[in-house]
Design a protein around this motif. Structure first.
Motif, PDB file in Angstrom:
ATOM      1  N   PHE A 208      -6.040   5.680 -10.159  1.00 21.01           N
ATOM      2  CA  PHE A 208      -6.536   5.740  -8.795  1.00 21.01           C
ATOM      3  C   PHE A 208      -7.924   5.109  -8.789  1.00 21.01           C
ATOM      4  O   PHE A 208      -8.915   5.734  -9.144  1.00 21.01           O
ATOM      5  N   ILE A 209      -8.001   3.836  -8.399  1.00 21.84           N
ATOM      6  CA  ILE A 209      -9.254   3.096  -8.436  1.00 21.84           C
ATOM      7  C   ILE A 209     -10.235   3.652  -7.411  1.00 21.84           C
ATOM      8  O   ILE A 209     -11.443   3.717  -7.641  1.00 21.84           O
ATOM      9  N   GLY A 210      -9.703   4.064  -6.278  1.00 24.81           N
ATOM     10  CA  GLY A 210     -10.550   4.604  -5.230  1.00 24.81           C
ATOM     11  C   GLY A 210     -10.016   4.214  -3.870  1.00 24.81           C
ATOM     12  O   GLY A 210      -9.334   3.207  -3.712  1.00 24.81           O
ATOM     13  N   MET A 211     -10.319   5.037  -2.860  1.00 24.06           N
ATOM     14  CA  MET A 211      -9.860   4.820  -1.496  1.00 24.06           C
ATOM     15  C   MET A 211      -8.348   4.667  -1.454  1.00 24.06           C
ATOM     16  O   MET A 211      -7.621   5.627  -1.468  1.00 24.06           O
ATOM     17  N   ASP A 212      -7.853   3.417  -1.456  1.00 28.19           N
ATOM     18  CA  ASP A 212      -6.416   3.180  -1.304  1.00 28.19           C
ATOM     19  C   ASP A 212      -5.861   2.267  -2.387  1.00 28.19           C
ATOM     20  O   ASP A 212      -4.757   1.758  -2.260  1.00 28.19           O
TER      21      ASP A 212
ATOM     22  N   ALA B 149      -4.110   0.817  -9.818  1.00 29.14           N
ATOM     23  CA  ALA B 149      -3.899  -0.298 -10.746  1.00 29.14           C
ATOM     24  C   ALA B 149      -3.480   0.233 -12.108  1.00 29.14           C
ATOM     25  O   ALA B 149      -3.826   1.354 -12.496  1.00 29.14           O
ATOM     26  N   LYS B 150      -2.741  -0.584 -12.827  1.00 27.78           N
ATOM     27  CA  LYS B 150      -2.399  -0.250 -14.201  1.00 27.78           C
ATOM     28  C   LYS B 150      -3.679  -0.239 -15.054  1.00 27.78           C
ATOM     29  O   LYS B 150      -4.633  -0.966 -14.757  1.00 27.78           O
ATOM     30  N   PRO B 151      -3.704   0.533 -16.116  1.00 28.43           N
ATOM     31  CA  PRO B 151      -4.922   0.640 -16.920  1.00 28.43           C
ATOM     32  C   PRO B 151      -5.408  -0.684 -17.503  1.00 28.43           C
ATOM     33  O   PRO B 151      -6.605  -0.861 -17.735  1.00 28.43           O
ATOM     34  N   ASP B 152      -4.484  -1.637 -17.742  1.00 30.43           N
ATOM     35  CA  ASP B 152      -4.886  -2.921 -18.315  1.00 30.43           C
ATOM     36  C   ASP B 152      -5.105  -3.995 -17.261  1.00 30.43           C
ATOM     37  O   ASP B 152      -5.355  -5.156 -17.597  1.00 30.43           O
ATOM     38  N   ASP B 153      -5.038  -3.621 -15.979  1.00 28.35           N
ATOM     39  CA  ASP B 153      -5.276  -4.597 -14.919  1.00 28.35           C
ATOM     40  C   ASP B 153      -6.767  -4.883 -14.799  1.00 28.35           C
ATOM     41  O   ASP B 153      -7.619  -4.044 -15.118  1.00 28.35           O
ATOM     42  N   GLU B 154      -7.088  -6.082 -14.281  1.00 28.75           N
ATOM     43  CA  GLU B 154      -8.487  -6.499 -14.178  1.00 28.75           C
ATOM     44  C   GLU B 154      -9.321  -5.568 -13.309  1.00 28.75           C
ATOM     45  O   GLU B 154     -10.517  -5.382 -13.564  1.00 28.75           O
TER      46      GLU B 154
ATOM     47  N   THR C 115       1.944  10.489  -2.473  1.00 32.67           N
ATOM     48  CA  THR C 115       1.776   9.124  -2.974  1.00 32.67           C
ATOM     49  C   THR C 115       0.832   9.090  -4.161  1.00 32.67           C
ATOM     50  O   THR C 115       1.106   8.444  -5.181  1.00 32.67           O
ATOM     51  N   ILE C 116      -0.283   9.791  -4.049  1.00 36.10           N
ATOM     52  CA  ILE C 116      -1.248   9.832  -5.150  1.00 36.10           C
ATOM     53  C   ILE C 116      -0.620  10.459  -6.389  1.00 36.10           C
ATOM     54  O   ILE C 116      -0.761   9.964  -7.511  1.00 36.10           O
ATOM     55  N   GLU C 117       0.110  11.557  -6.185  1.00 36.08           N
ATOM     56  CA  GLU C 117       0.752  12.234  -7.323  1.00 36.08           C
ATOM     57  C   GLU C 117       1.787  11.333  -7.980  1.00 36.08           C
ATOM     58  O   GLU C 117       1.830  11.211  -9.217  1.00 36.08           O
ATOM     59  N   GLU C 118       2.639  10.698  -7.178  1.00 38.83           N
ATOM     60  CA  GLU C 118       3.697   9.848  -7.726  1.00 38.83           C
ATOM     61  C   GLU C 118       3.102   8.666  -8.507  1.00 38.83           C
ATOM     62  O   GLU C 118       3.578   8.334  -9.596  1.00 38.83           O
ATOM     63  N   LEU C 119       2.079   8.034  -7.944  1.00 38.21           N
ATOM     64  CA  LEU C 119       1.523   6.846  -8.599  1.00 38.21           C
ATOM     65  C   LEU C 119       0.725   7.209  -9.850  1.00 38.21           C
ATOM     66  O   LEU C 119       0.819   6.529 -10.876  1.00 38.21           O
ATOM     67  N   THR C 120      -0.052   8.274  -9.785  1.00 39.19           N
ATOM     68  CA  THR C 120      -0.810   8.658 -10.979  1.00 39.19           C
ATOM     69  C   THR C 120       0.128   9.187 -12.068  1.00 39.19           C
ATOM     70  O   THR C 120      -0.118   8.962 -13.253  1.00 39.19           O
ATOM     71  N   ASN C 121       1.207   9.846 -11.683  1.00 42.58           N
ATOM     72  CA  ASN C 121       2.198  10.278 -12.672  1.00 42.58           C
ATOM     73  C   ASN C 121       2.949   9.095 -13.278  1.00 42.58           C
ATOM     74  O   ASN C 121       3.527   9.219 -14.361  1.00 42.58           O
TER      75      ASN C 121
END
Length: 460
Positions: free
Chosen positions: A289-293, A296-301, A278-284
Motif C-alpha cells: 500500500f504505497i499510499g492514498m490509492d 505496487a509490487k515490492p520490486d516495482d519502481e 480492497t486494501i485487505e485483498e491487495l495487501t494479502n
C-alpha cells in the motif's frame, strides 16, 4: 464497524470524521491557485531560470480525444469518432514542441516521458511514430528513460501493443474500473473480461517493464461482493501497479456524470466496506500500500523509490524521480517547474490560436513564493514518503521548524490522538492508518485551504 490495515484498527466513526474534501496534492500550491495573470512571457522567464538549475526533465503529452464518453471520467476530453480531428492537433502539438524546445538547454536530459489523455491510442501507428520522432528530435531523451503511455483496451490489438513497445514505450497503463457488466453499462465503458485478459497477455508478451491498471470504487451498482470479484480478477491479471480511485460524483463539474443513475450509487457505508475489502485483498496478495490509492509490487519502481525516499508527486500522481521538472504539451496540460506552474489552454480553438501566432499556449499559471516552495517540500515529504525530518527541512530552508510551523504542529495533535501521525522532537511520521488519510495530514500545512473552493474530491 472496525477498519483494518495490517496490524492496525480504527473504527467507522473515525473514517467518517476525516472524510472531508481536500486537494490530492499532485502539486502545491494546488492547481486551483493558478491565475490568468500569469502569461506566456512569464513562462518564458521561468524556463530561462529553469535552464540555470539544469534539472533533468519529465515530459507529458496530452492526447484529448476519445471515441466515446466514459461517464465516470473527470479528464478534459474531446469526444469524436471522426479520427481526422487528430491531424491538425498533432500539427499544432509539434509546433508547440519545437517552440518550447528552442527555449530549453539541449544538455538537459529527459528522464521520463508520458502520454496521457483522453485516449493516446486514438492515434494510429503512423501518427504515433510522427509524434515520437519529433519528441526525440527536439529533446535529449536519456537511454534509461521511463517512457509510458495510457491506452483504452477496447481500441488496441496485439500488433498495436507490439508497435508501442518497439518504438520505445516501456511502461503502459490501462483502465479496468470494474469487471462487472452491469457497472460497465451504467458508466458507458463496456469491455469484456476476455478482452482485458487478452490485452494483458499481449503486454506481457511484448515485455513492457511495468504495467499499471486502474480500478474505481463507488460506481453505480457496485456491491461489496461484485467488487471483490473485480479485485480478485485484477490480481489474476498480475499487474505491477494498481490504482484504486474513489469515484467523485460531481455532475455540476462533469456534465457526463448526469447520465449515471444516482440512485444506483453505493451508500457511504458500503463504499467504506468496499475500500476496506480492497486494501485487505491487495495487501494479502503481496501488493504494498504505497499510499492514498496506489498499490505496487515490492520490486516495482514505485515501491523502490518510496524506500529510497525519491518518490514524488506531480500532476500525473506518484512519480519515481524527485528533482525533475515537468513540461506539459497539448491542450489542458500542466507544466511544473521548480518555482512556477503553468497550464495550457483547455479549449482546442484557444490552443490552436496561440500556436498559430507562435505564442506559448499559456492559459494560466502561478509564480511560487519562498513559503510555497518550503510548504511544498513539507507536504510532498508527507504525501510521498510518509515521514519528515524537521532537521533536514530546517537546515535546507534556514528556519526553526517548530517555530515556523507552530500552529500546524498544534493542529496535528488531534490527529496524533487519533493515531494518524506520530510527532516527536525530530520527526513527523505518518502511521499505517495515516497513509489512508494522508491528505488530511498534508492539508494542515496548506495555507490556501481555508479560502479554497471545497469542490475537491473527498479523502475517502
Amino acid at each position: 464497524m472496525v477498519f483494518v490495515l495490517p496490524g492496525v484498527k480504527f473504527d467507522l466513526d473515525m473514517i467518517k470524521k476525516y472524510d472531508t474534501p481536500a486537494p490530492r496534492y499532485t502539486s502545491y500550491p494546488p492547481a486551483t491557485q493558478l491565475t490568468e495573470e500569469f502569461t506566456a512571457t512569464d513562462f518564458q522567464k521561468a524556463i530561462a531560470l529553469s535552464n540555470q538549475r539544469q534539472s533533468p526533465l519529465s515530459l507529458y503529452f496530452h492526447i484529448p480525444f476519445c471515441q466515446s464518453a466514459c461517464y465516470f471520467c473527470g479528464c478534459n476530453t474531446v469526444i469524436s469518432n471522426n479520427k481526422n480531428i487528430a491531424k491538425p492537433y498533432l500539427e499544432k502539438l509539434v509546433q508547440e514542441i519545437k517552440h518550447t524546445a528552442n527555449l530549453i538547454d539541449t544538455n538537459r536530459r529527459v528522464l521520463q516521458v508520458h502520454w496521457g489523455g483522453g485516449t493516446p491510442n486514438y492515434l494510429d501507428c503512423d501518427q504515433v511514430e510522427f509524434l515520437w520522432k519529433n519528441i526525440t528530435q527536439y529533446f535529449n531523451i536519456d537511454s534509461q528513460a521511463e517512457i509510458s503511455i495510457e491506452i483504452n483496451p477496447r481500441y488496441v490489438d496485439k500488433n498495436y501493443i507490439f508497435f508501442l513497445r518497439e518504438i520505445g514505450f516501456n511502461r503502459i497503463s490501462f483502465g479496468i474500473q470494474d469487471f462487472n457488466s452491469q457497472v460497465q453499462v451504467a458508466v458507458n465503458r463496456i469491455q469484456s473480461e476476455e478482452l482485458l485478459f487478452d490485452v494483458m497477455s499481449w503486454i506481457k508478451a511484448a515485455q513492457f517493464d511495468s504495467v499499471n491498471v486502474d480500478l474505481i470504487y463507488g460506481l453505480p451498482h457496485q456491491t461489496l461482493q461484485t467488487f471483490r470479484e473485480t479485485v480478485k480478477k485484477t490480481v489474476a491479471l498480475d499487474p505491477d501497479r494498481i490504482v484504486v480511485f474513489n469515484f467523485a460524483y460531481v455532475p455540476w463539474m462533469k456534465p457526463a456524470q448526469k447520465n449515471i443513475p444516482v440512485e444506483a450509487l453505493p451508500q457511504p457505508q458500503e463504499k467504506l466496506e468496499i475500500l476496506k475489502m480492497t486494501i485487505e485483498e491487495l495487501t494479502n496478495s503481496e501488493y504494498l500500500f504505497i499510499g492514498m490509492d496506489h498499490f505496487a509490487k515490492p520490486d516495482d519502481e514505485l515501491a523502490i523509490a518510496q524506500r529510497n525516499h525519491t518518490l514524488q508527486r506531480n500532476f500525473q500522481g506518484y512519480t519515481t524521480h524527485a528533482g525533475t521538472e515537468l513540461l506539459g504539451f497539448g491542450a489542458t496540460s500542466i507544466s511544473m517547474l521548480n518555482d512556477a506552474y503553468v497550464q495550457n489552454h483547455k479549449h482546442l480553438q484557444d490552443y490552436y490560436q496561440a500556436i498559430s501566432h507562435d505564442i506559448l499556449p499559456v492559459s494560466k499559471g502561478i509564480k511560487l513564493t519562498a513559503d510555497d516552495i518550503l510548504r511544498r517540500d513539507v507536504i510532498m515529504c508527507i504525501m510521498s514518503n510518509f515521514q519528515l525530518s524537521k532537521q533536514e527541512i530546517a537546515e535546507k530552508y534556514y528556519i526553526d521548524f517548530d517555530e515556523y510551523f507552530a500552529e500546524e504542529l498544534e493542529a496535528l495533535k488531534p490527529l496524533e490522538v487519533d493515531g494518524l501521525v506520530s510527532l516527536s522532537s525530530k520527526y513527523i511520521q505518518v502511521t499505517e492508518i495515516g497513509r489512508l488519510l494522508v491528505r488530511n495530514i498534508a492539508v494542515v500545512f496548506d495555507i490556501y485551504h481555508q479560502n479554497q473552493d471545497k469542490h475537491f474530491s473527498r479523502t475517502i
